[in-house]
Each structure stands twice: as structure tokens, then as C-alpha cells.
Scaffold this motif. Structure first.
Motif, PDB file in Angstrom:
ATOM      1  N   CYS A 130      -6.409  -0.782   0.566  1.00 39.49           N
ATOM      2  CA  CYS A 130      -5.811  -1.210   1.615  1.00 39.49           C
ATOM      3  C   CYS A 130      -6.907  -1.757   2.713  1.00 39.49           C
ATOM      4  O   CYS A 130      -7.743  -0.923   2.961  1.00 39.49           O
ATOM      5  CB  CYS A 130      -5.002  -0.173   2.096  1.00 39.49           C
ATOM      6  SG  CYS A 130      -3.833  -0.572   3.522  1.00 39.49           S
ATOM      7  N   CYS A 142       0.837  -1.193   0.132  1.00 37.34           N
ATOM      8  CA  CYS A 142      -0.031   0.012   0.121  1.00 37.34           C
ATOM      9  C   CYS A 142       0.830   1.059  -0.042  1.00 37.34           C
ATOM     10  O   CYS A 142       1.811   1.346   0.720  1.00 37.34           O
ATOM     11  CB  CYS A 142      -0.825   0.054   1.286  1.00 37.34           C
ATOM     12  SG  CYS A 142      -1.614   1.603   1.655  1.00 37.34           S
ATOM     13  N   CYS A 196       0.659   3.029   3.669  1.00 36.60           N
ATOM     14  CA  CYS A 196       1.079   2.576   4.957  1.00 36.60           C
ATOM     15  C   CYS A 196       2.125   1.508   4.563  1.00 36.60           C
ATOM     16  O   CYS A 196       2.837   0.989   5.643  1.00 36.60           O
ATOM     17  CB  CYS A 196       0.199   1.964   5.818  1.00 36.60           C
ATOM     18  SG  CYS A 196      -0.635   0.527   5.052  1.00 36.60           S
ATOM     19  N   CYS A 215      -5.119   2.320   8.183  1.00 41.16           N
ATOM     20  CA  CYS A 215      -4.745   3.014   7.123  1.00 41.16           C
ATOM     21  C   CYS A 215      -5.937   3.769   6.643  1.00 41.16           C
ATOM     22  O   CYS A 215      -6.812   3.315   5.756  1.00 41.16           O
ATOM     23  CB  CYS A 215      -4.351   2.028   6.092  1.00 41.16           C
ATOM     24  SG  CYS A 215      -3.722   2.985   4.559  1.00 41.16           S
TER      25      CYS A 215
HETATM   26 ZN   LIG Z   1      -2.554   1.122   3.558  1.00 42.69          ZN
END
Ligand SMILES: [Zn+2]
Length: 181
Positions: free
Chosen positions: A145, A128, A131, A150
Motif C-alpha cells: 500500500c 488495501c 486501510c 497506512c
Molecule cells: Zn493501506
């Protein structure tokens, strides 16, 4: 992994789509027992979405070469999957930025072909961009995600385009190859 691996993967995935498309015709009622052709020009539009996906992909690559290497005289290969090697050959002497954008387009097309073929798990191998967690999910046309914390500043789940994932992937590959040398 360099651009050769990326283009090989993209070519293989595109060949799969063409294969699927040709197979459909070969096995269709009234389609006859014709030997599969690798050229898509004379294939009946049985799967219009896949056909237009293939055409759009080839067109995008051709247009990229037309713009970045306008002196290219080598004709586009008949086999759609040959378009990536053709593109690399004809942008070989261009600067690094052109090659980076080229590799990003090719990798993005690889992801698009996989998704077109029904393999949307292809995005799970990507981190992702928000994050850094591996394991994105494909949902309604974007990579999402699933990590609980996140979130975007608005408290929403971040959604990533394939173009964004491809750009991150190619940048990451470049960093790795710089470290390796
Ligand atoms: Zn993420």
C-alpha cells in the motif's frame, strides 16, 4: 460476480500462459511448424519457470479436489485451463466452506497467472486490507500500500500476499451476492 466469472478469468489467464509457452516452441529455431497443442506434456521446457508455474497450479487444484472430493473419478482435463471447470464440477456437492476455499485458490491463481505473464498491475484493482484504499502496488513479491499513513504498528509499509487479497476478494463477493438476494 460468482465463481463462474472467477474461474473463467483464471482459465483465460492460464490459457494465455500455455499459449505463450506453445508459441515460444512453435516459433523457436528448429521447433518446426507443428500445430500448437493444448497439452503441455510434450512441450519442450523452453521457459522452465512458466512451465513449472503451470504444472504447480494444476497440481494444487488436483490435490485440492483429491482431498475434498476423494471419490472424484473424472480424469483431469488435458488442457490445463480446463482444470478450473473440472474442479468446480467435482466439488459442486461439497459444503460452502470447501467451495469458498476453492474459489479463493482459483482467484489467487488468477492473480498469480497475471503476474507470471508480466501483468502485475492486476493488484491495483484491489483494496488495501489495512486501510481500504484501492491502488496496491506489486513490489518484490508482495502487494504494497502506498498510502502515506497506512503503516504497520512497527511503522512499516504493510505487505499483502496474493492469498490474502484473494480471501478478501471472495469474502467481498459473497457479501455482495448475499445483499443482492
Ligand atoms: Zn493501506
Amino acid at each position: 460476480m460468482g465463481h463462474t466469472d472467477t474461474s473463467t478469468k483464471a482459465a483465460a489467464q492460464l490459457a494465455l500462459l500455455v499459449e505463450y509457452f506453445v508459441e515460444l516452441r512453435a516459433s523457436s529455431p528448429g521447433g518446426g511448424r507443428r500445430s500448437p497443442t493444448r497439452s503441455i506434456e510434450n512441450t519442450a521446457p523452453l521457459n522452465v519457470a512458466t512451465l513449472s508455474h503451470i504444472h504447480a497450479s494444476v497440481r494444487e487444484i488436483r490435490e485440492y479436489v483429491d482431498i475434498e472430493s476423494p471419490g472424484t473419478v473424472e480424469p483431469l482435463p488435458k488442457d490445463p485451463a480446463g482444470v478450473y471447470d473440472w474442479c468446480i464440477r467435482n466439488t459442486e456437492h461439497d459444503d460452502e466452506a470447501v467451495k469458498r476455499r476453492r474459489d479463493t485458490i482459483i482467484y489467487r491463481q488468477y492473480l498469480e497467472h497475471a503476474i507470471e505473464a508480466g501483468d502485475d498491475k492486476v493488484v491495483r484493482h484491489h483494496r488495501c486490507p489495512g486501510c481500504g484504499t484501492v491502488g496496491l502496488h506489486w513490489k518484490s513479491g508482495s502487494a504494497v500500500c502506498r498510502k502515506r499513513d497506512c503503516l504497520t504498528p512497527d511503522g512499516l509499509r504493510p505487505k499483502w500476499t496474493l492469498a490474502h487479497l484473494a480471501a478478501e476478494y471472495i469474502a467481498d463477493q459473497e457479501k455482495r451476492s448475499r445483499r443482492a438476494t
